[in-house]
Design an enzyme around this catalytic site. Structure first.
Site, short mmCIF file in Angstrom:
data_model
loop_
_atom_site.label_atom_id
_atom_site.label_comp_id
_atom_site.label_asym_id
_atom_site.label_seq_id
_atom_site.Cartn_x
_atom_site.Cartn_y
_atom_site.Cartn_z
N ASN A 43 0.83 -1.21 0.00
CA ASN A 43 0.00 0.00 0.00
C ASN A 43 0.87 1.27 0.00
O ASN A 43 0.35 2.37 0.09
CB ASN A 43 -0.97 0.02 1.20
CG ASN A 43 -0.25 0.25 2.52
OD1 ASN A 43 0.98 0.21 2.58
ND2 ASN A 43 -1.01 0.49 3.58
N THR B 24 -2.87 -3.87 10.65
CA THR B 24 -2.04 -4.45 9.58
C THR B 24 -1.51 -5.81 10.01
O THR B 24 -1.58 -6.78 9.25
CB THR B 24 -0.89 -3.49 9.22
OG1 THR B 24 -1.45 -2.31 8.65
CG2 THR B 24 0.08 -4.11 8.23
N ARG C 110 -7.31 -21.27 1.63
CA ARG C 110 -8.17 -21.49 0.47
C ARG C 110 -7.41 -22.07 -0.72
O ARG C 110 -7.89 -22.96 -1.40
CB ARG C 110 -8.76 -20.12 0.11
CG ARG C 110 -9.70 -20.11 -1.04
CD ARG C 110 -10.23 -18.69 -1.20
NE ARG C 110 -10.97 -18.56 -2.42
CZ ARG C 110 -11.99 -17.74 -2.58
NH1 ARG C 110 -12.38 -16.99 -1.58
NH2 ARG C 110 -12.60 -17.67 -3.73
N TYR D 295 3.17 -2.59 17.76
CA TYR D 295 4.01 -3.44 16.90
C TYR D 295 4.25 -4.79 17.56
O TYR D 295 3.99 -5.84 16.97
CB TYR D 295 5.33 -2.72 16.65
CG TYR D 295 6.27 -3.42 15.70
CD1 TYR D 295 6.00 -3.49 14.34
CD2 TYR D 295 7.46 -3.99 16.16
CE1 TYR D 295 6.88 -4.11 13.46
CE2 TYR D 295 8.35 -4.61 15.29
CZ TYR D 295 8.06 -4.67 13.94
OH TYR D 295 8.93 -5.28 13.08
N LYS E 202 2.49 -8.24 16.35
CA LYS E 202 3.30 -9.33 15.80
C LYS E 202 3.13 -10.61 16.62
O LYS E 202 3.16 -11.72 16.09
CB LYS E 202 4.78 -8.93 15.77
CG LYS E 202 5.11 -7.88 14.71
CD LYS E 202 5.22 -8.51 13.33
CE LYS E 202 5.71 -7.53 12.29
NZ LYS E 202 5.84 -8.12 10.95
P1 NAD Z 1 9.43 -1.47 5.54
O1 NAD Z 1 8.63 -0.48 6.29
O2 NAD Z 1 10.50 -0.98 4.62
O3 NAD Z 1 8.50 -2.44 4.71
C1 NAD Z 1 7.18 -2.73 5.04
C2 NAD Z 1 6.35 -2.69 3.77
O4 NAD Z 1 4.98 -3.02 4.08
C3 NAD Z 1 6.32 -1.30 3.13
O5 NAD Z 1 6.55 -1.41 1.75
C4 NAD Z 1 4.92 -0.79 3.42
O6 NAD Z 1 4.45 0.15 2.48
C5 NAD Z 1 4.13 -2.08 3.44
N1 NAD Z 1 2.89 -1.99 4.21
C6 NAD Z 1 2.72 -1.46 5.46
N2 NAD Z 1 1.45 -1.57 5.85
C7 NAD Z 1 0.78 -2.18 4.82
C8 NAD Z 1 -0.56 -2.56 4.61
N3 NAD Z 1 -1.52 -2.33 5.53
N4 NAD Z 1 -0.89 -3.17 3.45
C9 NAD Z 1 0.04 -3.40 2.50
N5 NAD Z 1 1.34 -3.05 2.64
C10 NAD Z 1 1.69 -2.45 3.78
O7 NAD Z 1 10.06 -2.45 6.63
P2 NAD Z 1 11.09 -3.66 6.47
O8 NAD Z 1 12.25 -3.36 7.31
O9 NAD Z 1 11.28 -3.99 5.04
O10 NAD Z 1 10.28 -4.83 7.19
C11 NAD Z 1 9.62 -5.84 6.46
C12 NAD Z 1 9.01 -6.85 7.42
O11 NAD Z 1 10.04 -7.45 8.22
C13 NAD Z 1 8.01 -6.22 8.41
O12 NAD Z 1 6.94 -7.10 8.61
C14 NAD Z 1 8.82 -6.09 9.68
O13 NAD Z 1 8.01 -6.14 10.82
C15 NAD Z 1 9.73 -7.30 9.59
N6 NAD Z 1 10.96 -7.08 10.38
C16 NAD Z 1 11.91 -6.22 9.93
C17 NAD Z 1 13.04 -5.98 10.71
C18 NAD Z 1 14.13 -5.04 10.27
O14 NAD Z 1 15.06 -4.80 11.04
N7 NAD Z 1 14.10 -4.51 9.06
C19 NAD Z 1 13.18 -6.63 11.94
C20 NAD Z 1 12.16 -7.47 12.37
C21 NAD Z 1 11.05 -7.70 11.57
#
Ligand code: NAD
Ligand code: UDP
Length: 319
Positions: free
Chosen positions: A33, A91, A105, A144, A148
């Site tokens: 999004n 989310t 599904r 968050y 999660k």
């Molecule tokens: P990021 O914010 O760059 O990426 C998240 C993506 O999800 C973005 O492109 C955003 O636009 C999209 N998004 C957010 N809400 C949405 C929604 N309701 N519908 C559709 N798209 C949506 O963050 P990231 O660092 O790339 O993290 C990616 C995943 O990995 C996340 O789930 C995050 O919790 C998990 N994670 C990341 C880290 C880290 O250090 N980068 C650590 C632990 C977990």
């Protein structure tokens, strides 16, 4: 040809994952999004014949036929996930329900990008997967952390109740090119501050620790996890056990950029975890000897180069 859906595909981690899956001959759909993601993260993939881009919010159902789903959609930096905390919970929770419903599904395998934040401010160090965590349910980070945690619960319950083939990984602090320049995470903040000659902002006295993983190591771990047998469901920690204080990180960034920035100390945010380090024994055992290959110094070099180029490009302010 495997068809793969990546939610959050235009984000930092998602864009690297899409790239890797395409290079392995998969057909890939990025669903996003664009809340924290950006089309510029995936624009270089647009002409690939097996790459599709969908603008969609995971809080509403989405139907498609795929073999595998990587569920990454969720803002990941404290600044972004605290911007609209109710939306962050929606989310994580509704996104998980919608994607699990889809997996059920169409009988797809589904991987959840969970987080070391499920351990909260941990009282067990390093963190093993059997530790239940120490999370404040009503604090600034709860939207968050608890979102999660609930997503993990949903994954387990869909598996137990509906035989959905699930995989849960708990990702520890990950960095690299395409981190959002304004998302306030420590590595992007320090590098940009150093390159611009601004003060380096340490929150608190900088004695808190984190263990930083380069994005390529994470993507390798994700792909290996998805390929495990159906009986391997996790949760499995994916992170780099190299642990550094925030003070040490600041010194490394200043030295590597040759910056004249000075360090200043600002108040530490509430509930900011004091220490964090993954135990990756389970990952090594279950993921064919997987372990991080990129030491912090090498990963920082690549990330510094990325932000140097972004600053030179003139695109920085529009990100
Ligand atoms: P990021 O914010 O760059 O990426 C998240 C993506 O999800 C973005 O492109 C955003 O636009 C999209 N998004 C957010 N809400 C949405 C929604 N309701 N519908 C559709 N798209 C949506 O963050 P990231 O660092 O790339 O993290 C990616 C995943 O990995 C996340 O789930 C995050 O919790 C998990 N994670 C990341 C880290 C880290 O250090 N980068 C650590 C632990 C977990
Ligand atoms: N941090 C800091 N200065 C900054 C940004 C973050 O000292 O400019 C600290 C923050 O307080 C935390 C650590 O660095 O202790 C990691 O923060 P980040 O937001 O990157 O990740 P998380 O806290 O979610 O692990």
């Amino acid at each position: 040809m495997r068809k793969v859906l990546v939610t959050g595909g235009a984000g930092f981690v998602g864009s690297h994952l899409c790239e890797r899956l395409l290079s392995e001959g998969c057909e890939v759909i990025s669903l996003d999004n664009y809340f924290t993601g950006d089309k510029r993260n995936i624009v270089h993939l647009i002409d690939h014949p097996y790459f599709e881009v969908v603008r969609h919010d995971v809080t509403t159902p989405y139907l498609v036929e795929v073999d595998e789903i990587y569920n990454l959609a969720c803002p990941a930096s404290p600044v972004h996930y605290q911007y609209n905390p109710i939306k962050t919970v929606k989310t994580s929770v509704m996104g998980a329900i919608n994607m699990l419903g889809l997996a059920k599904r169409i009988k797809a395998k589904i991987l959840q990008a969970s987080t070391s934040e499920v351990y909260g401010d941990p009282q067990v160090h390093p963190q093993t997967e059997d530790y239940w965590g120490h999370v404040n349910p009503i604090g600034r980070r709860s939207c968050y952390d608890e979102g999660k945690r609930c997503a993990e619960t949903l994954f387990m319950d869909y598996h137990i109740q509906n035989d959905v083939r699930i995989k849960i990984i708990r990702i520890f602090n990950t960095y690299g090119p395409r981190m959002h320049p304004n998302d306030g995470r420590v590595i992007s903040n320090f590098i940009i501050q150093a390159l611009q000659g601004n003060d380096i902002t340490i929150y608190g006295d900088g004695s808190q620790t984190r263990s930083f993983q380069y994005v390529d190591d994470l993507v390798e771990g994700m792909i290996r996890m998805m390929r495990t047998d159906d009986n391997v469901i996790g949760p499995i920690n994916i992170g780099n056990p190299g642990e550094f204080t925030i003070k040490e990180l600041a010194s490394m960034v200043i030295e590597m950029t040759g910056s004249k920035s000075k360090i200043i100390n600002l108040p530490k945010p509430t509930d900011d975890p004091t220490q964090r380090q993954p135990d990756i024994g389970k990952a090594k055992e279950m993921l064919d000897g997987w372990e991080p290959q990129v030491p912090l110094k090498n990963g920082l070099e690549k990330t510094i180069t990325y932000f140097e180029n972004l600053l030179k490009s003139g695109n920085f302010d529009t990100w």
